[in-house]
Motif scaffolding. Structure first.
Motif, mmCIF file in Angstrom:
data_model
loop_
_atom_site.group_PDB
_atom_site.id
_atom_site.type_symbol
_atom_site.label_atom_id
_atom_site.label_comp_id
_atom_site.label_asym_id
_atom_site.label_seq_id
_atom_site.Cartn_x
_atom_site.Cartn_y
_atom_site.Cartn_z
ATOM 1 N N LEU A 160 -16.354 1.772 -12.813
ATOM 2 C CA LEU A 160 -15.726 3.090 -12.907
ATOM 3 C C LEU A 160 -14.489 3.014 -13.795
ATOM 4 O O LEU A 160 -14.252 3.880 -14.645
ATOM 5 C CB LEU A 160 -15.349 3.580 -11.508
ATOM 6 C CG LEU A 160 -14.658 4.947 -11.411
ATOM 7 C CD1 LEU A 160 -15.602 6.057 -11.859
ATOM 8 C CD2 LEU A 160 -14.183 5.192 -9.976
ATOM 9 N N GLY A 164 -10.855 5.867 -7.378
ATOM 10 C CA GLY A 164 -10.886 4.496 -7.875
ATOM 11 C C GLY A 164 -9.797 3.625 -7.286
ATOM 12 O O GLY A 164 -10.023 2.450 -6.974
ATOM 13 N N LEU A 177 -10.778 2.661 -3.689
ATOM 14 C CA LEU A 177 -11.847 1.668 -3.684
ATOM 15 C C LEU A 177 -11.345 0.312 -4.175
ATOM 16 O O LEU A 177 -11.702 -0.737 -3.616
ATOM 17 C CB LEU A 177 -13.012 2.141 -4.552
ATOM 18 C CG LEU A 177 -13.759 3.386 -4.068
ATOM 19 C CD1 LEU A 177 -14.852 3.758 -5.061
ATOM 20 C CD2 LEU A 177 -14.355 3.164 -2.687
ATOM 21 N N ALA A 178 -10.520 0.322 -5.233
ATOM 22 C CA ALA A 178 -10.025 -0.942 -5.791
ATOM 23 C C ALA A 178 -9.160 -1.694 -4.793
ATOM 24 O O ALA A 178 -9.224 -2.924 -4.696
ATOM 25 C CB ALA A 178 -9.247 -0.672 -7.074
ATOM 26 N N THR A 234 -16.551 -0.256 -8.557
ATOM 27 C CA THR A 234 -15.179 0.187 -8.807
ATOM 28 C C THR A 234 -14.687 -0.240 -10.181
ATOM 29 O O THR A 234 -14.096 0.564 -10.917
ATOM 30 C CB THR A 234 -14.238 -0.366 -7.718
ATOM 31 O OG1 THR A 234 -14.732 0.015 -6.435
ATOM 32 C CG2 THR A 234 -12.831 0.175 -7.893
ATOM 33 N N LEU A 249 -19.623 -3.005 -4.024
ATOM 34 C CA LEU A 249 -18.630 -1.935 -4.106
ATOM 35 C C LEU A 249 -17.537 -2.281 -5.114
ATOM 36 O O LEU A 249 -17.061 -1.411 -5.862
ATOM 37 C CB LEU A 249 -18.009 -1.690 -2.722
ATOM 38 C CG LEU A 249 -16.970 -0.562 -2.641
ATOM 39 C CD1 LEU A 249 -17.593 0.775 -3.029
ATOM 40 C CD2 LEU A 249 -16.381 -0.491 -1.230
ATOM 41 N N GLY A 250 -17.148 -3.556 -5.149
ATOM 42 C CA GLY A 250 -16.147 -3.976 -6.124
ATOM 43 C C GLY A 250 -16.649 -3.821 -7.541
ATOM 44 O O GLY A 250 -15.907 -3.383 -8.437
ATOM 45 N N VAL A 258 -11.809 -4.814 -4.764
ATOM 46 C CA VAL A 258 -11.686 -5.658 -5.959
ATOM 47 C C VAL A 258 -10.875 -6.900 -5.613
ATOM 48 O O VAL A 258 -9.726 -6.788 -5.164
ATOM 49 C CB VAL A 258 -11.012 -4.886 -7.110
ATOM 50 C CG1 VAL A 258 -10.799 -5.806 -8.314
ATOM 51 C CG2 VAL A 258 -11.874 -3.688 -7.521
#
Length: 476
Positions: free
Chosen positions: A30, A194, A197-198, A27, A23-24, A202
């Motif tokens: 993106l 974004g 998610l970040a 992100t 997922l990171g 991240v």
């Protein structure tokens, strides 16, 4: 650290550095796509922007150039700031600023307001993009890094083509009467996603021994890029006034001053903005040399084909954008094969990609010569598909080669240098090939001007293929 061979289930010991999850990775990719899409998304929207805001050709050039120059000038600084303050923090801040400046572009009441918002949007992109590669470098290793780098290269190439396609679709859709403004407003919901998610996925990474900002180096690099890119991108539309020639004459002097200042800092044991010792890495040096002609040809082609299909072949923005759809699809599919091919054949894959791209560009030129002005997705499909396959075997691999030997502590600097080189070359490509094409049109007609420009690009492709023979045979 235990290597799993996947991007979704990393295993690490408590003392290991943070790892980038699936997922990171999605992100940060993106975040990598947004700046590149926005460099190209305006190409098919410019005629509509010009009519709506009553903007001259010179001002429309600034809508493109203002973003590109600001972006290129600040990329290395963005990488250094990430090393210093934390890459996740800079990524989040840059993405938030990108969303706000995109909103300002979409709501711009005048052409000059749009230019100012685009300059600010380029600065936001420069804060965000270097953190992507730096995070991948710092939070992945081995096979995971190779896969992540391959996906980054695929994302970068696909974004440059998809931006033009998306621009045409959004302008034609005229969502809620927004017209061309939708090409900027579409960024806002994407940025909100974004950011969410970040914040979750991240990891924070930074240099273990961060250095203070090199102010003289930052100023001189900015001046070097400005004295080169500003006249090249704005000169033709402005009629090549005296300032453009003075600026170009000043460029080598400022660039030399930048080099000597950076070398002095490097020899004194300090960390300059762009350490000359970084170029002692053969893979970085030779990879960057190849990225220049590749990016010049890529961006020049995208700009010229957008103008030719809309103004010469009388295609609408959707048809002009979709004419490049085969290139985007084939690029993405072929780029996913890159890591496997590199493992088997080494960097000779890049040479093969250059030869394949040359065939594709030649097919496009032949199609234009024989079928003009009856061009569309089906007529251009053989050439664009073959060219897309060739590009996919070059760009992702080159990005991986450039950064393969850069230490994790210098990941931000290395990423910034690579992104600056690529972005500067993209801007030069629009300026040089675009100027050549538009200068030839009045005397030779649209068809011959396009064919001539494609043949010049073909020479650039041949140069990249020749340069690829000097790459290290294997990639770390």
């Amino acid at each position: 650290m235990t290597e799993t061979g996947t991007l979704t289930t990393p295993v690490r010991s408590p003392s290991a550095p943070p790892l980038l999850s699936g997922l990171g990775l999605f992100t940060v990719l993106l975040g990598a796509a947004l700046p590149l899409i926005d460099f190209f998304i305006v190409n098919v929207a410019l005629p509509t922007i010009g009519r709506d805001l009553n903007a001259s050709e010179a001002v429309l050039e600034l809508v493109v150039a203002g973003y590109g120059v600001s972006y290129a000038v600040l990329l290395v600084l963005g990488g250094r700031l990430g090393d210093l303050f934390g890459r996740r923090q800079l990524f989040l801040g840059g993405m938030a600023a990108f969303g706000l400046t995109s909103l300002a572009c979409g709501l711009a009441p005048s052409a000059w307001t749009l230019v100012a918002a685009r300059v600010a949007q380029g600065a936001a992109s420069a804060a965000m993009l270097p953190q992507v590669l730096a995070t991948i470098q710092a939070a992945t290793a081995g096979g995971r890094r190779a896969k992540a780098m391959g996906l980054y290269g695929a994302t970068a190439g696909l974004s440059m083509v998809a931006g033009q396609i998306l621009g045409g679709l959004l302008v034609a859709a005229d969502i809620a009467g927004t017209g061309w403004r939708a090409v900027f407003l579409v960024n806002v919901p994407v940025v909100l996603l974004g950011l969410v998610l970040a914040a979750r996925a991240v990891p924070e990474t930074r240099s273990q021994h961060p250095e203070p900002i090199d102010t003289p180096g930052t100023v001189l690099l900015a001046l070097s890029l400005l004295t080169l890119l500003a006249p090249l991108t704005e000169g033709r539309a402005a009629g090549w006034p005296l300032w453009t020639w003075l600026s170009l004459a000043l460029f080598p002097l400022v660039a030399a001053a930048f080099y000597f200042v950076e070398r002095r800092e490097d020899r004194a044991g300090r960390t300059p903005l762009v350490p000359p010792s970084l170029f002692a890495l053969t893979s970085l040096r030779r990879g960057l040399i190849m990225i220049v002609p590749f990016s010049i040809g890529f961006s020049g082609f995208m700009f010229v084909i957008a103008v030719a299909l809309q103004q010469g072949a009388d295609l609408g923005p959707v048809a002009a954008g979709l004419a490049l759809a085969p290139m985007a699809v084939v690029f993405f599919v072929a780029s996913l094969c890159g890591p496997r091919l590199i493992a088997r054949h080494g960097t000779r894959v890049v040479t093969a990609g250059g030869l394949i791209q040359a065939v594709g560009v030649a097919l496009i030129a032949l199609t234009v010569w024989r079928s003009w002005p009856d061009l569309g997705v089906w007529e251009l499909l053989p050439g664009t598909a073959v060219a897309g396959a060739g590009q996919a075997l070059q760009l992702p691999v080159l990005i991986r080669i450039v950064l393969s030997e850069v230490p994790a502590a210098r990941a931000g600097v290395g990423s910034g240098v690579m992104a600056t080189t690529q972005q500067s070359a993209l801007a030069v490509g629009v300026a040089t090939l675009g100027t050549l094409f538009l200068s030839l049109v009045p005397g030779h007609g649209m068809r011959d001007a396009l064919v001539t420009t494609l043949l010049v690009q073909l020479a650039g492709v041949a140069l990249t293929a020749a340069l690829s023979l000097r790459l290290p045979r294997t990639v770390g």
